[in-house]
Design a protein around this motif. Sequence first.
Motif, PDB file in Angstrom:
ATOM      1  N   VAL A 259       0.864  -1.173   0.000  1.00 15.71           N
ATOM      2  CA  VAL A 259       0.000   0.000   0.000  1.00 15.71           C
ATOM      3  C   VAL A 259       0.902   1.225   0.000  1.00 15.71           C
ATOM      4  CG1 VAL A 259      -0.247   0.120   2.513  1.00 15.71           C
ATOM      5  CG2 VAL A 259      -2.055   1.044   1.062  1.00 15.71           C
ATOM      6  N   ALA A 260       0.500   2.237  -0.731  1.00 13.71           N
ATOM      7  CA  ALA A 260       1.341   3.432  -0.824  1.00 13.71           C
ATOM      8  C   ALA A 260       0.497   4.689  -0.908  1.00 13.71           C
ATOM      9  CB  ALA A 260       2.249   3.345  -2.049  1.00 13.71           C
ATOM     10  N   VAL A 261       1.053   5.753  -0.407  1.00 16.64           N
ATOM     11  CA  VAL A 261       0.439   7.075  -0.528  1.00 16.64           C
ATOM     12  C   VAL A 261       1.555   8.058  -0.869  1.00 16.64           C
ATOM     13  CG1 VAL A 261      -1.432   6.619   1.115  1.00 16.64           C
ATOM     14  CG2 VAL A 261       0.727   7.593   1.935  1.00 16.64           C
ATOM     15  N   GLY A 262       1.166   9.234  -1.291  1.00 12.77           N
ATOM     16  CA  GLY A 262       2.187  10.222  -1.626  1.00 12.77           C
ATOM     17  C   GLY A 262       1.590  11.580  -1.856  1.00 12.77           C
ATOM     18  N   VAL A 263       2.464  12.568  -1.927  1.00 14.21           N
ATOM     19  CA  VAL A 263       2.026  13.938  -2.199  1.00 14.21           C
ATOM     20  C   VAL A 263       3.029  14.603  -3.137  1.00 14.21           C
ATOM     21  CG1 VAL A 263       0.832  14.311  -0.013  1.00 14.21           C
ATOM     22  CG2 VAL A 263       3.269  14.822  -0.175  1.00 14.21           C
TER      23      VAL A 263
ATOM     24  N   ALA B  53       4.600  17.888  -3.101  1.00  9.70           N
ATOM     25  CA  ALA B  53       4.750  19.069  -2.240  1.00  9.70           C
ATOM     26  C   ALA B  53       5.404  20.222  -2.977  1.00  9.70           C
ATOM     27  CB  ALA B  53       5.565  18.708  -1.000  1.00  9.70           C
ATOM     28  N   LEU B  54       6.368  19.906  -3.829  1.00  8.10           N
ATOM     29  CA  LEU B  54       7.114  20.967  -4.507  1.00  8.10           C
ATOM     30  C   LEU B  54       6.973  20.915  -6.019  1.00  8.10           C
ATOM     31  CD1 LEU B  54      10.541  21.287  -2.652  1.00  8.10           C
ATOM     32  CD2 LEU B  54       8.629  22.877  -2.647  1.00  8.10           C
TER      33      LEU B  54
ATOM     34  N   ASN C 278       7.018  12.932  -2.700  1.00  6.97           N
ATOM     35  CA  ASN C 278       7.178  12.320  -1.386  1.00  6.97           C
ATOM     36  C   ASN C 278       6.258  11.116  -1.328  1.00  6.97           C
ATOM     37  OD1 ASN C 278       8.685  14.163   0.838  1.00  6.97           O
ATOM     38  ND2 ASN C 278       7.732  15.456  -0.738  1.00  6.97           N
TER      39      ASN C 278
ATOM     40  N   VAL D 249       5.204   7.320   0.675  1.00  4.76           N
ATOM     41  CA  VAL D 249       5.326   6.384   1.805  1.00  4.76           C
ATOM     42  C   VAL D 249       4.691   5.076   1.373  1.00  4.76           C
ATOM     43  CG1 VAL D 249       4.589   5.877   4.171  1.00  4.76           C
ATOM     44  CG2 VAL D 249       5.276   8.205   3.549  1.00  4.76           C
TER      45      VAL D 249
ATOM     46  N   VAL E  12       4.144   0.719   2.320  1.00  6.41           N
ATOM     47  CA  VAL E  12       4.249  -0.339   3.325  1.00  6.41           C
ATOM     48  C   VAL E  12       4.066  -1.677   2.620  1.00  6.41           C
ATOM     49  CG1 VAL E  12       3.349  -1.251   5.493  1.00  6.41           C
ATOM     50  CG2 VAL E  12       3.232   1.213   5.037  1.00  6.41           C
TER      51      VAL E  12
ATOM     52  N   TYR F  62      10.149   5.258   2.711  1.00  6.47           N
ATOM     53  CA  TYR F  62       9.872   6.664   2.437  1.00  6.47           C
ATOM     54  C   TYR F  62      10.830   7.103   1.337  1.00  6.47           C
ATOM     55  CZ  TYR F  62       9.898  11.762   3.118  1.00  6.47           C
ATOM     56  OH  TYR F  62       9.828  13.122   2.930  1.00  6.47           O
TER      57      TYR F  62
ATOM     58  N   SER G  40      -3.966   4.326  -7.381  1.00  7.31           N
ATOM     59  CA  SER G  40      -5.347   3.876  -7.203  1.00  7.31           C
ATOM     60  C   SER G  40      -5.882   4.163  -5.806  1.00  7.31           C
ATOM     61  CB  SER G  40      -5.431   2.364  -7.457  1.00  7.31           C
ATOM     62  OG  SER G  40      -4.804   1.661  -6.397  1.00  7.31           O
ATOM     63  N   GLY G  41      -4.992   4.364  -4.865  1.00 12.04           N
ATOM     64  CA  GLY G  41      -5.446   4.498  -3.486  1.00 12.04           C
ATOM     65  C   GLY G  41      -5.755   3.163  -2.836  1.00 12.04           C
TER      66      GLY G  41
ATOM     67  N   ARG H 107       6.455  24.426   4.430  1.00 16.17           N
ATOM     68  CA  ARG H 107       5.185  23.855   4.814  1.00 16.17           C
ATOM     69  C   ARG H 107       5.405  22.417   5.293  1.00 16.17           C
ATOM     70  NH1 ARG H 107       0.759  21.340   2.287  1.00 16.17           N
ATOM     71  NH2 ARG H 107       1.927  21.233   0.347  1.00 16.17           N
TER      72      ARG H 107
ATOM     73  N   ILE I 283       0.907  13.809   5.062  1.00 17.09           N
ATOM     74  CA  ILE I 283       0.975  12.386   5.402  1.00 17.09           C
ATOM     75  C   ILE I 283       1.743  12.233   6.707  1.00 17.09           C
ATOM     76  CG2 ILE I 283       1.981  10.156   4.727  1.00 17.09           C
ATOM     77  CD1 ILE I 283       1.632  11.085   1.789  1.00 17.09           C
TER      78      ILE I 283
ATOM     79  N   LYS J 158      -7.965  -0.561   4.232  1.00 23.79           N
ATOM     80  CA  LYS J 158      -7.723   0.877   4.330  1.00 23.79           C
ATOM     81  C   LYS J 158      -9.064   1.536   4.650  1.00 23.79           C
ATOM     82  CE  LYS J 158      -5.603   4.591   1.569  1.00 23.79           C
ATOM     83  NZ  LYS J 158      -4.851   4.866   0.319  1.00 23.79           N
TER      84      LYS J 158
ATOM     85  N   TRP K 224     -11.407   5.043   4.982  1.00 28.21           N
ATOM     86  CA  TRP K 224     -11.501   6.408   4.430  1.00 28.21           C
ATOM     87  C   TRP K 224     -12.461   7.270   5.238  1.00 28.21           C
ATOM     88  CZ3 TRP K 224      -8.632   7.644   0.017  1.00 28.21           C
ATOM     89  CH2 TRP K 224      -8.061   6.550  -0.666  1.00 28.21           C
TER      90      TRP K 224
ATOM     91  N   ARG L   3     -13.233   7.647  -3.583  1.00 28.46           N
ATOM     92  CA  ARG L   3     -12.445   7.759  -4.793  1.00 28.46           C
ATOM     93  C   ARG L   3     -13.258   8.297  -5.974  1.00 28.46           C
ATOM     94  NH1 ARG L   3     -10.306   3.311  -6.264  1.00 28.46           N
ATOM     95  NH2 ARG L   3     -11.124   2.028  -4.565  1.00 28.46           N
TER      96      ARG L   3
END
Lengths: 366, 366, 366, 366
Positions: free
Chosen positions: C212-216, C218-219, C231, C233, C235, C247, C344-345, D152, D243, D347, D349, D363
Amino acid sequence: MPQVRRLRIAVSGLGRMGARHANHFLHRTPRASLVAAFSPDPKEIEWAREYLEPWGVKLYTDYDEMLRHENLEAVCVATATTVHAEQTIKAIEAGKHVLCEKPLSTKLDVSEKVLAIARAHPHLKVMCGFSRRFDSSYLSAHASTTSGAIGRPTILRSQTCDKHDPSGFFVSYAQYSGGIFVDCNIHDIDLALWFFAPPASPSRFPRVKSVVAVGVTALEPGLKEHGDVDNGVGVVEFHGGQIAYFYSSRMNAPGQHDMTEIIGTKGKLVVNANPATGLLESHGPNGISREIPQTYYDRFEMAFVEEARQFADAVLDGTEVPVGMEGSVEAVRIGVALQESLRSGRKIWFDEGGRRVEDGEIRARL
Amino acid sequence: MPQVRRLRIAVSGLGRMGARHANHFLHRTPRASLVAAFSPDPKEIEWAREYLEPWGVKLYTDYDEMLRHENLEAVCVATATTVHAEQTIKAIEAGKHVLCEKPLSTKLDVSEKVLAIARAHPHLKVMCGFSRRFDSSYLSAHASTTSGAIGRPTILRSQTCDKHDPSGFFVSYAQYSGGIFVDCNIHDIDLALWFFAPPASPSRFPRVKSVVAVGVTALEPGLKEHGDVDNGVGVVEFHGGQIAYFYSSRMNAPGQHDMTEIIGTKGKLVVNANPATGLLESHGPNGISREIPQTYYDRFEMAFVEEARQFADAVLDGTEVPVGMEGSVEAVRIGVALQESLRSGRKIWFDEGGRRVEDGEIRARL
Amino acid sequence: MPQVRRLRIAVSGLGRMGARHANHFLHRTPRASLVAAFSPDPKEIEWAREYLEPWGVKLYTDYDEMLRHENLEAVCVATATTVHAEQTIKAIEAGKHVLCEKPLSTKLDVSEKVLAIARAHPHLKVMCGFSRRFDSSYLSAHASTTSGAIGRPTILRSQTCDKHDPSGFFVSYAQYSGGIFVDCNIHDIDLALWFFAPPASPSRFPRVKSVVAVGVTALEPGLKEHGDVDNGVGVVEFHGGQIAYFYSSRMNAPGQHDMTEIIGTKGKLVVNANPATGLLESHGPNGISREIPQTYYDRFEMAFVEEARQFADAVLDGTEVPVGMEGSVEAVRIGVALQESLRSGRKIWFDEGGRRVEDGEIRARL
Amino acid sequence: MPQVRRLRIAVSGLGRMGARHANHFLHRTPRASLVAAFSPDPKEIEWAREYLEPWGVKLYTDYDEMLRHENLEAVCVATATTVHAEQTIKAIEAGKHVLCEKPLSTKLDVSEKVLAIARAHPHLKVMCGFSRRFDSSYLSAHASTTSGAIGRPTILRSQTCDKHDPSGFFVSYAQYSGGIFVDCNIHDIDLALWFFAPPASPSRFPRVKSVVAVGVTALEPGLKEHGDVDNGVGVVEFHGGQIAYFYSSRMNAPGQHDMTEIIGTKGKLVVNANPATGLLESHGPNGISREIPQTYYDRFEMAFVEEARQFADAVLDGTEVPVGMEGSVEAVRIGVALQESLRSGRKIWFDEGGRRVEDGEIRARL
């Protein structure tokens, strides 16, 4: 076929450091070519038959004969300290460039003789191998100091601490080593000369004003008969108003720990306050721990490689060698004086010309 | 109503350290009760009206009058160094237990006089406040040393480095401070006496054999007229075969950095090799950085609190105070000798009884 | 003339990493001889004319032609990731040993095809260059783990953080890189496979159970159109009951900071908790600071040199290559799945055979 | 007689943390006065007879009776987590200010009920004791973040790692603790809410968007029957594009290691990357080592003292308490969801209003 010109160099002495120098010039110095090697020791020659000869290195058991190796250009002298000077002089007189392991000699007059002969052959590059000057951390510290980042360098603290060798090696070694200040702190002394030199004229090292040293034999009482100790503390004043103080030890438990602080009027640079073998830490039931380098070479391997590279560059490119001979002799002067102070218990004074003066004499002039 | 017996104590002097001692006894020493405070300074009294009086602390502008405060049992002397001895003596003679800020005096004979008077009142607890002895890291190091973890302690390196104060404070302060070795390194000297004492009889500190010191005025040339420096290096030999070497500075750029190494035959303990204000590190474009304590108190606040606690305990429980007066006087002897060596350029020798001897005399007996 | 047999190798691609590999094989791998190099890029060829050709290296602008270089034995594939697989396959089919930069491909099926072809040529050594496996600190950590020092490795945390590059390079690069988990965390994934493999059979890496992964962003908002982030993260659960979490970042302010924790039932090993360029610390008015490596190569230079050495040794000595191809494909499988989860989330599940299963399906079997 | 007004407070529960809170209010919070204490446990009362009663603290074995202690103004609830909410509600309804140990409850609805009752008594100060917010290093990090030093805040990594307790305590404790994410990571969750809140309105913490967690029972298989683990990894996305990822462990070998990274667009702040008990390092034959705090209290003692001080100040001065109740409930919401995700493998939400939504639902709106 390669068209690159490479320095044809020989290594004299294939003991611990000699074998390493040989490997560095053979495999890790692109612009150098190790063409010959000398050792009087059959075991060292045996090692060389396995590790050097297959790579095309010619082996010699006679130093003079090696000097006559065809087209030889340079010699790296890495034999016992007692023959450093003699071999260096012979090599110079044979027209070879010389990289000599530190110290030039454990005696000041012999060191001065090497200097005189080197000066008489100005077309040859002659350099004493003060390896710390080629360590990336020390180089960064020096660049930072020269840039003015810490203001005027005023105090230097430096130590050379070896892991204890329970075999008694240090006692037998003491008869040749010149004593702990000449053998160990010579590096720290050289650093003081390097860091205290004026940025504008880096070869103008500061002049020693006084030295005083004390020491104890904590683990190796046998050192006493050689006038030596296993823990020494020395303090050196310079005529320019700077102070260097040194510690050396033969009983550092976890391994080799050489460190230096350069303290200026605006800041301080510290090299190796936190020794570590690499980047690994262990978290276990007894806390957090890390290992440190076991030997001088473990700590300074890359510096020795860089030293070989810079020496080859200086010869091939005709540039100045990065460590001047005058300073290397001055380091012997200070090391020998510290050793004498250790033995006599007296503080020793020098005038600005480097001449010994009596205590009363100098203070009369203060 | 509480049935707990609490030590009724007064604080003399409400300057920087005095105000802190007052707060510690008032709010952070459960078994003590701050009942009175003295200061001759109207501004300090003004501060005390706001911060002490509302908590029931009686304020005095006359020291002798304060000593007569009803049921007063103990005094914490935290005035200027110049009156430490006088106030301590008066308090003892008034039958009070005394915790006196270090040093007892900047003069050896005065310190010895305080010791004599304390000895004449064996029922009173008299202790010089060497705060580092109450710091948890130093306490751990001492416990570890005593347990034999590092073998025989042989070399001690210790430094006291203040942040530079550009106001010129250090120059005006120099006329009272006794000089950098008496003012700063007195702590380091005390640590040497503490760590080199035999574990079996911790009050039997080692006897000084020689001292030598050098120094420079790097930022504050005005110090010269007081015979003082802003960077000093001192080396002390003890008759038991141990060496302590010290550094003190008034120009440490990032803040206060006091650190100590205790080097034994089997290992080394290091206190504060990596100073830090807390546990925060910043990673930014210029690298990784951290702040360090700005003042001595920032570094040793908890040690001062612990010192107050242990002093109160010793009085209330009738146990021995943790810092012996003899050692505190010995620290003055060594500090004063270092300061003299700094000024004269000479190495100073002592026999095993603590008497000054000439260089030749002692070496004749070696 | 040297009688030593040296591996005749060519480097394909002379961009940033290719040029470095070329230098390593040319100057820092005693048992290898760089005989040829390929690049389609005129600027890279220009560089090679100056730095490689004079040392006798033959340059090619046609990869297939280079493969026909006389007596060529091995190829180091260091071109853009998009052609890694194709060139590796061609080299294998031409009978060459291959050291291929990571990752084999940003696509799982392509990676599997490389594996199949490598398996069909068992006499050839084919290795994917996961450089961290050759870093001395990771090697020490692995030896310690294998020895049982930390019990059973259970949790692994690992990060790959690049210094922010304000040029926008990361956005244009994102279309080829496969995304941050495939490009950066592939190293961390490989470490998990390495450290979680049973000591008795190091090639039997653990099987992924879920990712599972998430991210943003930021820049670099521009990354979004490539389905990428700056960025991330992630698991990963393994079927053996281990967890790895990762990470990655493209905005680490001070420079490159890659670190790893291996957490076992009895202890933890940490690699690079405290990044630093060398052993130098600066004490200045703003505190104590140090610099850190600026790039991946600054951090892992010696690992790349060691990788070249071990690859040459494996070929010349006929021993197994230290990084197995199956694991390198597994790393792609996990990296690609993390990237998909990021987009996909969703959490993605695998059965013990590595086949994707639906959430409900696997939990029905739990 | 003191004229200072001091907060008359009682402590409920005299177990490990309760006894400490009692001591802090009794001896280390100048503006508070511990007037009463409650425990249903005879052994705890026995302890209190020795350590609290002599200082004038009235002891109760009935909580309701204690609430009727004359002039009592505030209660510190430090009993078992299971009665935190009930006692807090009773105290509020009795008109007392409340400092409640974290978490308010292991159940979200119960926590929300406490919040509702607190809101109904706006003249009373009610605060959940998230101790890390009072730690000087976290406070410095927060001030630095608020000042914009790291741009930030975007990613937060935080861990709570306990030393392994081989007694099996963690298993029996698991039935009450709410699970590792509610018991341990609740602190880390609270830190995310604190650091991700907009500097301009610190009480407006970010809203959770998704949570996912995994875990293993590496040493304590008995935890499984309580739906708990001894090592957990959780990831939380917030609707503002931030995150947080967490790790908790019950098997950290050397002791307590809680650490946090706050990663912003311009830099990173790290709290406690290098845990240490104090400033002591040991250099011995096995390298360099240091100890770390053994318990949560060893690490955060001063933070608890500061928490007591700030709570007393807020009540006496009528200022806002530093930790808002809404955030404390939000922390429970996230912790409970992580624990559920751990058990279900799913997960979870949330929409921006904090309501649970199905995966597909959210989603669809992305």
